[in-house]
Motif scaffolding. Structure first.
Motif, PDB file in Angstrom:
ATOM      1  N   LYS A  49      34.030-115.868  17.760  1.00 28.01           N
ATOM      2  CA  LYS A  49      33.263-114.740  18.295  1.00 28.01           C
ATOM      3  C   LYS A  49      34.190-113.582  18.695  1.00 28.01           C
ATOM      4  N   LEU A  50      35.441-113.892  18.923  1.00 29.98           N
ATOM      5  CA  LEU A  50      36.411-112.874  19.310  1.00 29.98           C
ATOM      6  C   LEU A  50      37.047-112.176  18.114  1.00 29.98           C
ATOM      7  N   VAL A  51      37.023-112.808  16.947  1.00 34.37           N
ATOM      8  CA  VAL A  51      37.737-112.253  15.795  1.00 34.37           C
ATOM      9  C   VAL A  51      36.835-111.765  14.667  1.00 34.37           C
ATOM     10  N   ILE A  52      35.570-112.121  14.690  1.00 33.05           N
ATOM     11  CA  ILE A  52      34.666-111.682  13.621  1.00 33.05           C
ATOM     12  C   ILE A  52      34.279-110.233  13.872  1.00 33.05           C
ATOM     13  N   PRO A  53      34.358-109.404  12.825  1.00 31.66           N
ATOM     14  CA  PRO A  53      33.995-107.988  12.994  1.00 31.66           C
ATOM     15  C   PRO A  53      32.552-107.838  13.464  1.00 31.66           C
ATOM     16  N   LYS A  54      32.301-106.783  14.219  1.00 34.19           N
ATOM     17  CA  LYS A  54      30.963-106.531  14.763  1.00 34.19           C
ATOM     18  C   LYS A  54      30.239-105.401  14.012  1.00 34.19           C
ATOM     19  N   SER A  55      30.820-104.928  12.924  1.00 35.86           N
ATOM     20  CA  SER A  55      30.246-103.817  12.170  1.00 35.86           C
ATOM     21  C   SER A  55      28.838-104.159  11.685  1.00 35.86           C
ATOM     22  N   GLN A  56      27.994-103.130  11.566  1.00 36.67           N
ATOM     23  CA  GLN A  56      26.643-103.302  11.039  1.00 36.67           C
ATOM     24  C   GLN A  56      26.437-102.328   9.893  1.00 36.67           C
ATOM     25  N   TYR A  57      25.800-102.815   8.840  1.00 37.56           N
ATOM     26  CA  TYR A  57      25.581-102.003   7.649  1.00 37.56           C
ATOM     27  C   TYR A  57      24.121-102.068   7.233  1.00 37.56           C
ATOM     28  N   ASN A  58      23.676-101.033   6.544  1.00 38.59           N
ATOM     29  CA  ASN A  58      22.284-100.972   6.085  1.00 38.59           C
ATOM     30  C   ASN A  58      22.020-101.883   4.896  1.00 38.59           C
ATOM     31  N   PHE A  59      23.040-102.278   4.176  1.00 43.22           N
ATOM     32  CA  PHE A  59      22.845-103.059   2.959  1.00 43.22           C
ATOM     33  C   PHE A  59      23.212-104.524   3.137  1.00 43.22           C
ATOM     34  N   VAL A  60      22.874-105.072   4.280  1.00 45.35           N
ATOM     35  CA  VAL A  60      23.093-106.485   4.580  1.00 45.35           C
ATOM     36  C   VAL A  60      22.157-107.317   3.706  1.00 45.35           C
ATOM     37  N   SER A  61      22.619-108.493   3.285  1.00 46.92           N
ATOM     38  CA  SER A  61      21.720-109.415   2.592  1.00 46.92           C
ATOM     39  C   SER A  61      20.502-109.639   3.478  1.00 46.92           C
ATOM     40  N   PRO A  62      19.300-109.373   2.967  1.00 48.81           N
ATOM     41  CA  PRO A  62      18.108-109.380   3.824  1.00 48.81           C
ATOM     42  C   PRO A  62      17.639-110.753   4.279  1.00 48.81           C
ATOM     43  N   GLN A  63      17.961-111.795   3.530  1.00 45.56           N
ATOM     44  CA  GLN A  63      17.404-113.097   3.838  1.00 45.56           C
ATOM     45  C   GLN A  63      18.512-114.102   4.113  1.00 45.56           C
ATOM     46  N   ALA A  64      18.379-114.825   5.202  1.00 45.29           N
ATOM     47  CA  ALA A  64      19.332-115.884   5.520  1.00 45.29           C
ATOM     48  C   ALA A  64      19.122-117.041   4.548  1.00 45.29           C
ATOM     49  N   ASP A  65      20.194-117.624   4.081  1.00 46.02           N
ATOM     50  CA  ASP A  65      20.128-118.737   3.134  1.00 46.02           C
ATOM     51  C   ASP A  65      21.310-119.657   3.408  1.00 46.02           C
ATOM     52  N   TYR A  66      21.031-120.867   3.867  1.00 39.57           N
ATOM     53  CA  TYR A  66      22.100-121.798   4.240  1.00 39.57           C
ATOM     54  C   TYR A  66      23.055-122.065   3.076  1.00 39.57           C
ATOM     55  N   ARG A  67      22.615-121.900   1.827  1.00 39.73           N
ATOM     56  CA  ARG A  67      23.472-122.180   0.668  1.00 39.73           C
ATOM     57  C   ARG A  67      24.659-121.223   0.583  1.00 39.73           C
ATOM     58  N   ILE A  68      24.545-120.064   1.236  1.00 42.07           N
ATOM     59  CA  ILE A  68      25.659-119.107   1.266  1.00 42.07           C
ATOM     60  C   ILE A  68      26.905-119.769   1.864  1.00 42.07           C
ATOM     61  N   ASN A  69      26.693-120.668   2.827  1.00 39.25           N
ATOM     62  CA  ASN A  69      27.822-121.359   3.460  1.00 39.25           C
ATOM     63  C   ASN A  69      28.648-122.152   2.448  1.00 39.25           C
ATOM     64  N   PHE A  70      28.029-122.588   1.373  1.00 40.42           N
ATOM     65  CA  PHE A  70      28.722-123.374   0.363  1.00 40.42           C
ATOM     66  C   PHE A  70      29.133-122.530  -0.842  1.00 40.42           C
ATOM     67  N   ALA A  71      28.549-121.356  -0.966  1.00 43.54           N
ATOM     68  CA  ALA A  71      28.876-120.472  -2.085  1.00 43.54           C
ATOM     69  C   ALA A  71      30.132-119.655  -1.796  1.00 43.54           C
ATOM     70  N   LEU A  72      30.353-119.305  -0.537  1.00 48.02           N
ATOM     71  CA  LEU A  72      31.554-118.561  -0.173  1.00 48.02           C
ATOM     72  C   LEU A  72      32.756-119.495  -0.283  1.00 48.02           C
ATOM     73  N   ASN A  73      33.795-119.022  -0.929  1.00 50.53           N
ATOM     74  CA  ASN A  73      34.946-119.869  -1.183  1.00 50.53           C
ATOM     75  C   ASN A  73      36.213-119.114  -0.807  1.00 50.53           C
ATOM     76  N   CYS A  74      36.892-119.576   0.231  1.00 49.21           N
ATOM     77  CA  CYS A  74      38.100-118.899   0.715  1.00 49.21           C
ATOM     78  C   CYS A  74      39.357-119.348  -0.019  1.00 49.21           C
TER      79      CYS A  74
END
Length: 187
Positions: A49-74
């Motif tokens: 919570k201390l290191v994640i950016p707090k920026s807000q944008y108008n073009f945010v993905s509109p729908q939450a989808d738990y599969r995103i957690n597995f699609a993002l690959n660091c």
């Protein structure tokens, strides 16, 4: 900058490496947490919570989808070695495939001698538990089993125990060491 190998180095890496998209410049952390995951919960780990950016944008993905957690690959050893090139026309299937690939390598189900189960989930399921329902381990298990992301043997073992209280959930450690990635193109 070099390849990160510790949690602190990963934080620096994701906040320093940036991409220009049209007239905007986004760090990797902003792309992940403020745009792709913008409509989803932040990790439950307090320090994040201390290191994640707090920026807000108008073009945010509109729908939450738990599969995103597995699609993002660091690119760490705790994530699959392949990264698909996502396509809007087949995104649903690609998200399912990414989720399956991630969970098949990560989930371990062990039956104990007293017929109870220990289910080992990837650490990302703990960090983003609220994306799977109300944040409980049981919600994560139900979703993973209901959506059939387990292999047949683990599905069978889980089916016999999912309604009972004989399940212990443990979370696997996250290995921050980098791996080589390869792209998977759509067929």
């Amino acid at each position: 900058v070099g390849l990160p190998s510790t949690a602190f180095q990963w934080k620096s890496y994701f906040n320093m490496i940036s991409y220009q998209c049209s007239d905007d410049i986004f760090s990797l952390a902003e792309l992940e947490h403020c745009i792709i995951r913008g409509s989803m919960e932040h990790p439950t780990v307090f320090a994040s919570k201390l290191v994640i950016p707090k920026s807000q944008y108008n073009f945010v993905s509109p729908q939450a989808d738990y599969r995103i957690n597995f699609a993002l690959n660091c690119g760490s050893l705790s994530t699959p070695g392949c990264v698909p090139i996502y396509n809007g026309n087949s995104l649903e299937k690609q998200l399912d495939d990414s989720t399956t690939a991630y969970l098949e390598q990560a989930i371990k189900v062990k039956k104990k001698s007293n017929n109870s189960l220990v289910v080992y989930l990837p650490r990302v399921c703990l960090w983003y538990a609220d994306d799977f329902g109300n944040g409980s381990a049981k919600d994560v298990l139900r979703l993973i089993q209901f959506e059939k992301y387990l292999n047949d043997q683990e599905q069978k073992v889980m089916s016999s125990s999912i309604k009972g209280d004989g399940i212990t959930v443990k979370y696997l450690p996250f290995n921050f060491q980098c791996r080589n990635l390869y792209l998977v193109e759509e067929k």
